[in-house]
Scaffold this active site. Structure first.
Site, PDB file in Angstrom:
ATOM      1  N   CYS A   1      -7.718  -6.898  17.063  1.00 56.99           N
ATOM      2  CA  CYS A   1      -8.068  -7.669  15.856  1.00 56.99           C
ATOM      3  C   CYS A   1      -8.448  -9.108  16.154  1.00 56.99           C
ATOM      4  O   CYS A   1      -8.971  -9.800  15.283  1.00 56.99           O
ATOM      5  CB  CYS A   1      -6.912  -7.653  14.862  1.00 56.99           C
ATOM      6  SG  CYS A   1      -6.726  -6.075  14.057  1.00 56.99           S
TER       7      CYS A   1
HETATM    8  N1  COA Z   1       1.780   6.262  -0.419  1.00 50.53           N
HETATM    9  C1  COA Z   1       2.974   6.193  -1.044  1.00 50.53           C
HETATM   10  N2  COA Z   1       4.095   5.781  -0.442  1.00 50.53           N
HETATM   11  C2  COA Z   1       4.029   5.448   0.855  1.00 50.53           C
HETATM   12  C3  COA Z   1       2.827   5.502   1.572  1.00 50.53           C
HETATM   13  C4  COA Z   1       1.674   5.934   0.890  1.00 50.53           C
HETATM   14  N3  COA Z   1       0.478   6.015   1.496  1.00 50.53           N
HETATM   15  N4  COA Z   1       3.052   5.110   2.845  1.00 50.53           N
HETATM   16  C5  COA Z   1       4.355   4.804   2.927  1.00 50.53           C
HETATM   17  N5  COA Z   1       4.957   5.010   1.735  1.00 50.53           N
HETATM   18  C6  COA Z   1       6.382   4.822   1.375  1.00 50.53           C
HETATM   19  C7  COA Z   1       7.274   4.978   2.586  1.00 50.53           C
HETATM   20  O1  COA Z   1       7.626   6.322   2.769  1.00 50.53           O
HETATM   21  C8  COA Z   1       8.451   4.118   2.205  1.00 50.53           C
HETATM   22  O2  COA Z   1       9.285   4.843   1.335  1.00 50.53           O
HETATM   23  P1  COA Z   1      10.905   4.710   1.415  1.00 50.53           P
HETATM   24  O3  COA Z   1      11.175   3.271   1.065  1.00 50.53           O
HETATM   25  O4  COA Z   1      11.356   5.693   0.391  1.00 50.53           O
HETATM   26  O5  COA Z   1      11.254   5.035   2.816  1.00 50.53           O
HETATM   27  C9  COA Z   1       7.845   2.988   1.382  1.00 50.53           C
HETATM   28  O6  COA Z   1       6.585   3.479   0.925  1.00 50.53           O
HETATM   29  C10 COA Z   1       7.639   1.725   2.196  1.00 50.53           C
HETATM   30  O7  COA Z   1       6.923   2.040   3.406  1.00 50.53           O
HETATM   31  P2  COA Z   1       6.617   0.985   4.517  1.00 50.53           P
HETATM   32  O8  COA Z   1       5.826   1.630   5.610  1.00 50.53           O
HETATM   33  O9  COA Z   1       7.833   0.263   4.909  1.00 50.53           O
HETATM   34  O10 COA Z   1       5.616   0.031   3.689  1.00 50.53           O
HETATM   35  P3  COA Z   1       5.323  -1.487   3.814  1.00 50.53           P
HETATM   36  O11 COA Z   1       5.727  -2.136   2.567  1.00 50.53           O
HETATM   37  O12 COA Z   1       5.820  -2.073   5.109  1.00 50.53           O
HETATM   38  O13 COA Z   1       3.732  -1.501   3.852  1.00 50.53           O
HETATM   39  C11 COA Z   1       1.953  -1.773   5.480  1.00 50.53           C
HETATM   40  C12 COA Z   1       3.026  -0.850   4.908  1.00 50.53           C
HETATM   41  C13 COA Z   1       1.337  -1.080   6.675  1.00 50.53           C
HETATM   42  C14 COA Z   1       0.892  -2.015   4.421  1.00 50.53           C
HETATM   43  C15 COA Z   1       2.584  -3.124   5.859  1.00 50.53           C
HETATM   44  O14 COA Z   1       3.738  -2.927   6.638  1.00 50.53           O
HETATM   45  C16 COA Z   1       1.646  -4.011   6.637  1.00 50.53           C
HETATM   46  O15 COA Z   1       0.557  -4.326   6.234  1.00 50.53           O
HETATM   47  N6  COA Z   1       2.107  -4.493   7.797  1.00 50.53           N
HETATM   48  C17 COA Z   1       1.300  -5.334   8.651  1.00 50.53           C
HETATM   49  C18 COA Z   1       0.293  -4.477   9.256  1.00 50.53           C
HETATM   50  C19 COA Z   1      -0.725  -5.182  10.052  1.00 50.53           C
HETATM   51  O16 COA Z   1      -1.129  -6.279   9.776  1.00 50.53           O
HETATM   52  N7  COA Z   1      -1.153  -4.540  11.087  1.00 50.53           N
HETATM   53  C20 COA Z   1      -2.164  -5.047  11.883  1.00 50.53           C
HETATM   54  C21 COA Z   1      -3.160  -3.992  12.024  1.00 50.53           C
HETATM   55  S1  COA Z   1      -4.505  -4.662  12.834  1.00 50.53           S
END
Ligand code: COA
Length: 376
Positions: A159
């Site tokens: 990135c």
């Molecule tokens: N639809 C519905 N629910 C979902 C889901 C989806 N597509 N994906 C995950 N969930 C659920 C999970 O199962 C979890 O449920 P639980 O609390 O019952 O266990 C809940 O939503 C939270 O999941 P989590 O993965 O912890 O979500 P989050 O709030 O951390 O968001 C991201 C996920 C990836 C959007 C976030 O962590 C993020 O953006 N992180 C930084 C990523 C980044 O910048 N990466 C760089 C890439 S270049």
């Protein structure tokens, strides 16, 4: 006395694929895949041998990431639950490759905006997260397609590729090794995304950007002074893709999910936000810039929550859309191109003397800052 060279950004260019997938379309397809998987594996799931899959939701995606849609190069196969990956006819060696083609479109716009003839460009850096092949370099193909007499090479810092490319180009200019360098970032991130993975299937989109870095002596009257660049890397497994030439098994085959993008999203969020905010503040101090006075921050576009926190720590208050513009909603995460898209689309209104920051962060971990000041 040696002449001094001062690097500036002369212009930028952007290629946006025509097709776009909304969250509703994405979730409909994903959930159809989940329903089919669970039906096909009903007996094994009942026997406890296979874990059932859970549905995705539009509300979760928008709340967790801020993404509402993403542009893609190949929509139908991505939404087709029997494929769930971008597909197009394989091109022969006599045809331009896909990454080079979209990179050239973005590069041509940057050249046109600067009024620069390609024959006066000295080098092309193709800076992106994924290259279409091992070699010859994408950059050399782009160089040839544009008719540039000089040199080119590929670089990948995930990135942060574009900001690492800008510093590399600026260093060529500073040293006098080049006067005009194109940094091209074709990001077909739909190819490394696991569209069957609920945790990440909504994250990425496709795009290409170009940045023309030049010596101020040849730059157009209106340009961006590069006040300073800073790069940082800290090894982390929290964003990883194991695809490579030593493991040729197809990434979409069962058991090969690690040959596509995987991440520990929560950990990334927690670890990268403080690292990047501190890096920006330290670099501003080194450059004797008051970070709270930055007119605009063009941040990497991965997650609205991350950007809100980073901008707050730097500016000292909650940033509005004018101070920290978002393109995530319509583009998704476009890897290294994200901050450049924001800069390209939301830079024209700044006035002579306004100071801003282009900042990327991501896998590696890697982070890059480019402080710029509008001239003209
Ligand atoms: N639809 C519905 N629910 C979902 C889901 C989806 N597509 N994906 C995950 N969930 C659920 C999970 O199962 C979890 O449920 P639980 O609390 O019952 O266990 C809940 O939503 C939270 O999941 P989590 O993965 O912890 O979500 P989050 O709030 O951390 O968001 C991201 C996920 C990836 C959007 C976030 O962590 C993020 O953006 N992180 C930084 C990523 C980044 O910048 N990466 C760089 C890439 S270049």
């Amino acid at each position: 006395m040696q002449p001094t060279h001062h690097p500036v950004i002369s212009s930028t260019g952007l290629f946006t694929p025509q097709e776009s997938i909304s969250n509703a379309e994405l979730v409909e397809s994903f959930n159809a895949y989940v329903a089919k998987f669970n039906a096909d594996n009903a007996d094994a799931i009942a026997a406890g041998e296979v874990e059932s899959l859970s549905a995705s939701s539009v509300e979760f995606i928008e709340k967790a990431s801020g993404i509402k849609a993403r542009h893609v190069m190949s929509k139908a196969p991505i939404l087709d639950i029997d494929t769930m990956a971008p597909r197009w006819p394989e091109r022969s060696n006599d045809e331009i490759s896909v990454l080079a083609e979209i990179g050239v479109i973005a590069a041509k716009e940057a050249l046109e905006r600067a009024g620069r003839d390609a024959k006066d460009v000295d080098a092309v850096l193709c800076a992106a997260s994924n290259m279409e092949r091992a070699y010859p370099a994408m950059a050399i193909e782009i160089q040839q397609a544009l008719g540039i007499d000089g040199f080119g090479f590929d670089m990948n810092v995930a990135c942060s590729s574009a900001t690492f490319g800008i510093q590399t180009a600026a260093d060529y200019v500073r040293s006098g090794n080049a006067r005009s360098v194109l940094v091209v970032s074709p990001e077909i991130t739909s190819g490394h995304l696991n569209w069957r993975d609920r945790d990440s299937h909504f994250i990425f989109g496709d795009v290409a950007t170009a940045v023309l870095v030049e010596d101020s002596s040849i730059a157009p009257a209106q340009h961006w002074d590069i006040l300073g660049t800073k790069l940082k890397t800290v090894f982390s497994n929290n964003i990883r893709n194991n695809f490579g030439f030593l493991n040729r098994a197809h990434p979409e085959t069962a058991g090969n999910a690690d040959k596509l993008f995987v991440q520990e999203g929560r950990k990334v969020f927690k670890e990268v936000v403080p690292m990047v905010a501190q890096m920006i503040v330290d670099e501003a101090e080194r450059l004797e810039i008051d970070p709270t006075g930055l007119r605009r921050m063009w941040l990497h576009q991965a997650n609205t929550g991350m950007n809100r926190l980073i901008a707050h720590r730097v500016l000292g208050h909650e940033a509005n859309e004018d101070e920290s513009p978002t393109v995530l909603d319509s583009y998704g995460n476009t890897s290294s191109a994200g901050s450049i898209i924001a800069f390209h689309l939301h830079g024209a209104d700044l006035k002579d003397g306004d100071t801003g920051l282009i900042c990327s962060f991501g896998a590696g971990y890697s982070a890059g800052t480019v402080f710029v000041r509008k001239v003209g």
